[in-house]
Design a protein around this motif. Structure first.
Motif, PDB file in Angstrom:
ATOM      1  N   ASP A  76       0.854  -1.194   0.000  1.00  0.00           N
ATOM      2  CA  ASP A  76       0.000   0.000   0.000  1.00  0.00           C
ATOM      3  C   ASP A  76       0.882   1.233   0.000  1.00  0.00           C
ATOM      4  O   ASP A  76       1.604   1.492   0.958  1.00  0.00           O
ATOM      5  CB  ASP A  76      -0.901  -0.023   1.230  1.00  0.00           C
ATOM      6  N   ARG A  77       0.803   1.990  -1.081  1.00  0.00           N
ATOM      7  CA  ARG A  77       1.607   3.199  -1.229  1.00  0.00           C
ATOM      8  C   ARG A  77       0.736   4.452  -1.210  1.00  0.00           C
ATOM      9  O   ARG A  77       1.069   5.436  -1.851  1.00  0.00           O
ATOM     10  CB  ARG A  77       2.395   3.126  -2.533  1.00  0.00           C
ATOM     11  N   GLY A  78      -0.369   4.382  -0.502  1.00  0.00           N
ATOM     12  CA  GLY A  78      -1.275   5.526  -0.425  1.00  0.00           C
ATOM     13  C   GLY A  78      -2.254   5.523  -1.579  1.00  0.00           C
ATOM     14  O   GLY A  78      -3.185   4.744  -1.594  1.00  0.00           O
ATOM     15  N   GLU A  79      -2.022   6.380  -2.560  1.00  0.00           N
ATOM     16  CA  GLU A  79      -2.913   6.452  -3.726  1.00  0.00           C
ATOM     17  C   GLU A  79      -2.694   5.288  -4.684  1.00  0.00           C
ATOM     18  O   GLU A  79      -3.498   5.046  -5.575  1.00  0.00           O
ATOM     19  CB  GLU A  79      -2.709   7.771  -4.481  1.00  0.00           C
ATOM     20  N   GLU A  80      -1.572   4.568  -4.521  1.00  0.00           N
ATOM     21  CA  GLU A  80      -1.270   3.437  -5.391  1.00  0.00           C
ATOM     22  C   GLU A  80      -1.111   2.181  -4.549  1.00  0.00           C
ATOM     23  O   GLU A  80      -0.540   2.218  -3.465  1.00  0.00           O
ATOM     24  CB  GLU A  80       0.013   3.698  -6.183  1.00  0.00           C
ATOM     25  N   LEU A  81      -1.647   1.092  -5.060  1.00  0.00           N
ATOM     26  CA  LEU A  81      -1.623  -0.181  -4.368  1.00  0.00           C
ATOM     27  C   LEU A  81      -1.067  -1.226  -5.326  1.00  0.00           C
ATOM     28  O   LEU A  81      -1.490  -1.292  -6.489  1.00  0.00           O
ATOM     29  CB  LEU A  81      -3.064  -0.536  -4.007  1.00  0.00           C
ATOM     30  N   LEU A  82      -0.112  -2.015  -4.879  1.00  0.00           N
ATOM     31  CA  LEU A  82       0.407  -3.136  -5.660  1.00  0.00           C
ATOM     32  C   LEU A  82      -0.102  -4.405  -5.012  1.00  0.00           C
ATOM     33  O   LEU A  82       0.084  -4.603  -3.809  1.00  0.00           O
ATOM     34  CB  LEU A  82       1.931  -3.150  -5.667  1.00  0.00           C
ATOM     35  N   VAL A  83      -0.768  -5.253  -5.783  1.00  0.00           N
ATOM     36  CA  VAL A  83      -1.364  -6.472  -5.248  1.00  0.00           C
ATOM     37  C   VAL A  83      -0.869  -7.652  -6.068  1.00  0.00           C
ATOM     38  O   VAL A  83      -1.013  -7.674  -7.288  1.00  0.00           O
ATOM     39  CB  VAL A  83      -2.912  -6.431  -5.310  1.00  0.00           C
ATOM     40  N   GLU A  84      -0.292  -8.632  -5.384  1.00  0.00           N
ATOM     41  CA  GLU A  84       0.060  -9.912  -5.991  1.00  0.00           C
ATOM     42  C   GLU A  84      -0.904 -10.944  -5.433  1.00  0.00           C
ATOM     43  O   GLU A  84      -1.176 -10.945  -4.225  1.00  0.00           O
ATOM     44  CB  GLU A  84       1.476 -10.330  -5.628  1.00  0.00           C
ATOM     45  N   ALA A  85      -1.418 -11.818  -6.279  1.00  0.00           N
ATOM     46  CA  ALA A  85      -2.354 -12.844  -5.813  1.00  0.00           C
ATOM     47  C   ALA A  85      -2.369 -14.016  -6.777  1.00  0.00           C
ATOM     48  O   ALA A  85      -1.996 -13.886  -7.948  1.00  0.00           O
ATOM     49  CB  ALA A  85      -3.757 -12.262  -5.686  1.00  0.00           C
ATOM     50  N   GLU A  86      -2.835 -15.135  -6.272  1.00  0.00           N
ATOM     51  CA  GLU A  86      -3.041 -16.335  -7.066  1.00  0.00           C
ATOM     52  C   GLU A  86      -4.542 -16.552  -7.146  1.00  0.00           C
ATOM     53  O   GLU A  86      -5.226 -16.601  -6.112  1.00  0.00           O
ATOM     54  CB  GLU A  86      -2.370 -17.528  -6.381  1.00  0.00           C
TER      55      GLU A  86
END
Length: 130
Positions: A76-86
């Protein structure tokens, strides 16, 4: 910057809705002017606006029954979110299970997704225990 192993509630609710066949639950996370991009996909590579995203996701129901997500990692980078998932899904035509690995780069404004860059792996058979 905060890293976690659970997705934010709004994303969990959207994914659970999609798994239940409720496209509108998925669409609730988008701003009207959102852009959803598939940089590695052949076509479409870019969907502009909530109407185009909804039409695409509704059409996906003819080929994919969405399932659960696990192995989630969120940055979670505030206005930007990086999500890795299977993702563990089923082919809607053949009934065969398959898995996808996802990396989503999500930009939000006022609590809604304005841009989603959707990097997914090619379909592969679901892992089966012997």
């Amino acid at each position: 910057m905060t890293e976690q192993t659970t997705a934010p509630t709004w994303l969990v609710q959207a994914a659970q809705g999609l798994a239940a066949g409720d496209v509108e639950a998925w669409m609730a996370m988008y701003a009207d002017d959102a852009v959803h991009e598939f940089p590695f996909a052949p076509e479409p590579r870019r969907l502009e606006g909530k109407t185009a995203i909804r039409r695409y996701m509704a059409a996906m129901g003819g080929s994919v029954r969405f399932g659960s997500l696990d192995h989630i990692r969120v940055d979670d980078r505030g206005e930007e979110l990086l999500v890795e998932a299977e993702g563990h899904h089923t082919d809607a035509v053949t009934g065969e299970p398959f898995d996808l690995s996802y990396l989503w780069i999500i930009t939000r404004r006022d609590g809604l997704v304005t841009r989603m860059r959707d990097y997914m792996s090619p379909r592969r058979p679901a892992h089966r225990e012997s």
